[in-house]
Design a protein around this motif. Structure first.
Motif, PDB file in Angstrom:
ATOM      1  N   THR A  50       0.827  -1.201   0.000  1.00 27.21           N
ATOM      2  CA  THR A  50       0.000   0.000   0.000  1.00 27.21           C
ATOM      3  C   THR A  50       0.864   1.255   0.000  1.00 27.21           C
ATOM      4  O   THR A  50       2.037   1.225   0.398  1.00 27.21           O
ATOM      5  N   GLU A  51       0.291   2.357  -0.447  1.00 24.81           N
ATOM      6  CA  GLU A  51       1.016   3.623  -0.451  1.00 24.81           C
ATOM      7  C   GLU A  51       1.343   4.070   0.971  1.00 24.81           C
ATOM      8  O   GLU A  51       2.402   4.665   1.216  1.00 24.81           O
ATOM      9  N   GLU A  52       0.469   3.768   1.910  1.00 26.68           N
ATOM     10  CA  GLU A  52       0.731   4.128   3.303  1.00 26.68           C
ATOM     11  C   GLU A  52       1.950   3.387   3.833  1.00 26.68           C
ATOM     12  O   GLU A  52       2.759   3.953   4.584  1.00 26.68           O
ATOM     13  N   GLN A  53       2.123   2.134   3.432  1.00 30.44           N
ATOM     14  CA  GLN A  53       3.288   1.362   3.869  1.00 30.44           C
ATOM     15  C   GLN A  53       4.575   1.904   3.262  1.00 30.44           C
ATOM     16  O   GLN A  53       5.629   1.892   3.891  1.00 30.44           O
ATOM     17  N   VAL A  54       4.500   2.372   2.012  1.00 30.63           N
ATOM     18  CA  VAL A  54       5.668   2.970   1.368  1.00 30.63           C
ATOM     19  C   VAL A  54       6.135   4.188   2.165  1.00 30.63           C
ATOM     20  O   VAL A  54       7.328   4.342   2.473  1.00 30.63           O
ATOM     21  N   VAL A  55       5.195   5.053   2.528  1.00 29.50           N
ATOM     22  CA  VAL A  55       5.535   6.268   3.268  1.00 29.50           C
ATOM     23  C   VAL A  55       6.103   5.915   4.636  1.00 29.50           C
ATOM     24  O   VAL A  55       7.113   6.485   5.077  1.00 29.50           O
ATOM     25  N   GLU A 108      11.502  12.155   3.832  1.00 33.62           N
ATOM     26  CA  GLU A 108      12.733  12.712   3.275  1.00 33.62           C
ATOM     27  C   GLU A 108      13.191  11.935   2.044  1.00 33.62           C
ATOM     28  O   GLU A 108      13.520  12.528   1.013  1.00 33.62           O
ATOM     29  N   LYS A 109      13.206  10.601   2.137  1.00 38.22           N
ATOM     30  CA  LYS A 109      13.637   9.794   0.993  1.00 38.22           C
ATOM     31  C   LYS A 109      12.651   9.900  -0.164  1.00 38.22           C
ATOM     32  O   LYS A 109      13.046   9.886  -1.336  1.00 38.22           O
ATOM     33  N   ILE A 110      11.377   9.996   0.153  1.00 34.61           N
ATOM     34  CA  ILE A 110      10.387  10.143  -0.911  1.00 34.61           C
ATOM     35  C   ILE A 110      10.583  11.468  -1.630  1.00 34.61           C
ATOM     36  O   ILE A 110      10.510  11.546  -2.869  1.00 34.61           O
ATOM     37  N   ALA A 111      10.882  12.526  -0.878  1.00 33.40           N
ATOM     38  CA  ALA A 111      11.130  13.833  -1.493  1.00 33.40           C
ATOM     39  C   ALA A 111      12.374  13.787  -2.377  1.00 33.40           C
ATOM     40  O   ALA A 111      12.395  14.372  -3.469  1.00 33.40           O
ATOM     41  N   GLU A 112      13.422  13.104  -1.918  1.00 26.79           N
ATOM     42  CA  GLU A 112      14.643  12.970  -2.722  1.00 26.79           C
ATOM     43  C   GLU A 112      14.348  12.229  -4.026  1.00 26.79           C
ATOM     44  O   GLU A 112      14.831  12.616  -5.101  1.00 26.79           O
ATOM     45  N   ALA A 113      13.581  11.141  -3.918  1.00 28.12           N
ATOM     46  CA  ALA A 113      13.245  10.365  -5.114  1.00 28.12           C
ATOM     47  C   ALA A 113      12.401  11.188  -6.075  1.00 28.12           C
ATOM     48  O   ALA A 113      12.584  11.130  -7.299  1.00 28.12           O
ATOM     49  N   ALA A 114      11.481  11.977  -5.544  1.00 27.33           N
ATOM     50  CA  ALA A 114      10.626  12.811  -6.391  1.00 27.33           C
ATOM     51  C   ALA A 114      11.456  13.856  -7.131  1.00 27.33           C
ATOM     52  O   ALA A 114      11.264  14.088  -8.332  1.00 27.33           O
ATOM     53  N   ALA A 115      12.415  14.474  -6.419  1.00 24.54           N
ATOM     54  CA  ALA A 115      13.265  15.478  -7.046  1.00 24.54           C
ATOM     55  C   ALA A 115      14.132  14.861  -8.132  1.00 24.54           C
ATOM     56  O   ALA A 115      14.315  15.437  -9.213  1.00 24.54           O
ATOM     57  N   ALA A 116      14.681  13.664  -7.853  1.00 25.05           N
ATOM     58  CA  ALA A 116      15.557  12.994  -8.817  1.00 25.05           C
ATOM     59  C   ALA A 116      14.796  12.580 -10.072  1.00 25.05           C
ATOM     60  O   ALA A 116      15.347  12.597 -11.179  1.00 25.05           O
ATOM     61  N   ARG A 117      13.538  12.190  -9.899  1.00 26.26           N
ATOM     62  CA  ARG A 117      12.750  11.712 -11.042  1.00 26.26           C
ATOM     63  C   ARG A 117      11.946  12.819 -11.711  1.00 26.26           C
ATOM     64  O   ARG A 117      11.348  12.607 -12.761  1.00 26.26           O
ATOM     65  N   GLY A 118      11.881  13.990 -11.079  1.00 28.53           N
ATOM     66  CA  GLY A 118      11.079  15.070 -11.637  1.00 28.53           C
ATOM     67  C   GLY A 118       9.594  14.789 -11.546  1.00 28.53           C
ATOM     68  O   GLY A 118       8.819  15.175 -12.422  1.00 28.53           O
ATOM     69  N   LEU A 119       9.180  14.092 -10.476  1.00 30.32           N
ATOM     70  CA  LEU A 119       7.778  13.713 -10.296  1.00 30.32           C
ATOM     71  C   LEU A 119       7.215  14.360  -9.043  1.00 30.32           C
ATOM     72  O   LEU A 119       7.944  14.810  -8.167  1.00 30.32           O
ATOM     73  N   GLU A 120       5.891  14.397  -8.967  1.00 33.10           N
ATOM     74  CA  GLU A 120       5.229  14.828  -7.741  1.00 33.10           C
ATOM     75  C   GLU A 120       5.335  13.731  -6.690  1.00 33.10           C
ATOM     76  O   GLU A 120       5.512  12.549  -7.026  1.00 33.10           O
ATOM     77  N   ARG A 121       5.237  14.122  -5.422  1.00 33.51           N
ATOM     78  CA  ARG A 121       5.334  13.156  -4.325  1.00 33.51           C
ATOM     79  C   ARG A 121       4.345  12.016  -4.515  1.00 33.51           C
ATOM     80  O   ARG A 121       4.700  10.833  -4.365  1.00 33.51           O
ATOM     81  N   ALA A 122       3.099  12.336  -4.838  1.00 35.42           N
ATOM     82  CA  ALA A 122       2.071  11.297  -4.973  1.00 35.42           C
ATOM     83  C   ALA A 122       2.428  10.311  -6.079  1.00 35.42           C
ATOM     84  O   ALA A 122       2.184   9.098  -5.948  1.00 35.42           O
ATOM     85  N   GLY A 123       3.013  10.804  -7.151  1.00 35.81           N
ATOM     86  CA  GLY A 123       3.387   9.916  -8.241  1.00 35.81           C
ATOM     87  C   GLY A 123       4.493   8.954  -7.852  1.00 35.81           C
ATOM     88  O   GLY A 123       4.471   7.769  -8.236  1.00 35.81           O
ATOM     89  N   VAL A 124       5.475   9.437  -7.077  1.00 37.65           N
ATOM     90  CA  VAL A 124       6.564   8.576  -6.611  1.00 37.65           C
ATOM     91  C   VAL A 124       6.029   7.495  -5.682  1.00 37.65           C
ATOM     92  O   VAL A 124       6.398   6.318  -5.796  1.00 37.65           O
ATOM     93  N   VAL A 125       5.184   7.872  -4.756  1.00 35.18           N
ATOM     94  CA  VAL A 125       4.630   6.901  -3.802  1.00 35.18           C
ATOM     95  C   VAL A 125       3.833   5.829  -4.537  1.00 35.18           C
ATOM     96  O   VAL A 125       3.968   4.623  -4.266  1.00 35.18           O
ATOM     97  N   ALA A 126       3.023   6.248  -5.497  1.00 37.80           N
ATOM     98  CA  ALA A 126       2.211   5.282  -6.246  1.00 37.80           C
ATOM     99  C   ALA A 126       3.093   4.345  -7.069  1.00 37.80           C
ATOM    100  O   ALA A 126       2.841   3.134  -7.147  1.00 37.80           O
ATOM    101  N   GLU A 127       4.160   4.904  -7.678  1.00 42.43           N
ATOM    102  CA  GLU A 127       5.064   4.091  -8.487  1.00 42.43           C
ATOM    103  C   GLU A 127       5.792   3.060  -7.634  1.00 42.43           C
ATOM    104  O   GLU A 127       5.921   1.893  -8.018  1.00 42.43           O
ATOM    105  N   LEU A 128       6.271   3.473  -6.466  1.00 40.87           N
ATOM    106  CA  LEU A 128       6.972   2.540  -5.576  1.00 40.87           C
ATOM    107  C   LEU A 128       6.041   1.443  -5.095  1.00 40.87           C
ATOM    108  O   LEU A 128       6.430   0.275  -5.014  1.00 40.87           O
TER     109      LEU A 128
END
Length: 207
Positions: A137-142, A148-168
């Motif tokens: 689930t997305e809640e488990q990912v967060v 902090e790591k989700i924000a880093e991944a979002a910045a590296a991929r050029g995606l919104e936070r929600a998109g990174v969480v859903a992708e992971l």
């Protein structure tokens, strides 16, 4: 020697022959259905790991030159008879042998992070080896990664936070499944993937 097994020492030589530019094409000819290209004594000597020829010569009670001649004559037919899955293992090993220090460090880091993440997720055991993967689930990912790591991944991929969480949430179970065919996260498999990607990126394209 049974054609379904390969002595580890000989396996090192076959891996070297599959990797060396001078013999990689010949190795492919031994695997395919066409005629086997000949292997020269000089190519055997150049590819043989240090000390291999002397060790084999001592065991056979012959000179190193005789060992090299024998290997040059026998290897094409031997590879022709080896099962396809064993051949692919030699090719994978040949790629891994040429992995760069940066790719090696990346593989180690990725596997360490995946293992740490798996420890925080109760269903991660279902992603190892075979069998169906329990969903994430997305809640488990967060909860497992932290903001902090989700924000880093979002910045590296050029995606919104929600998109990174859903992708992971969607891809992490599949990623771990692919990296664990034997039931554990295999760093060698990831090294092979990284090396294969590097080959695909740098390979010249035909006109």
């Amino acid at each position: 020697m049974n054609e379904n097994t390969v002595d580890p020492v000989l396996g090192q030589l076959l891996t070297a022959l599959a990797a060396a530019p001078a013999t990689a094409g010949k190795f492919d000819s031994w695997v395919g259905g066409g005629p086997n290209e000949p292997l020269t004594v000089d190519e055997v000597i150049a590819a043989a790991p240090a000390g291999m020829l002397s060790t084999l010569a001592e065991l056979a009670e012959v000179g190193e030159a005789e060992v090299a001649v024998s290997l040059a004559e026998e290897i094409p037919a031997l590879v022709d008879a080896i099962p396809a899955e064993t051949i692919e293992a030699f090719r994978a090993a040949a790629l891994i042998a040429h992995i760069t220090p940066e790719e090696e460090a990346a593989a180690e880091q990725i596997v360490a992070e995946v293992r740490a993440l798996a420890e925080a997720l109760p269903q991660s055991g279902s992603w190892l080896g075979s069998g169906p993967n329990e969903p994430l689930t997305e809640e488990q990912v967060v909860a497992a990664l932290g903001e902090e790591k989700i924000a880093e991944a979002a910045a590296a991929r050029g995606l919104e936070r929600a998109g990174v969480v859903a992708e992971l949430a969607r891809t992490l179970p599949v990623f771990m499944d692919v990296l664990s065919p034997l039931g554990w996260v295999d760093v060698d498999l990831l090294r092979f993937v990284l090396a294969q990607d590097a080959v695909n990126v740098t390979a010249p394209t035909s006109a």
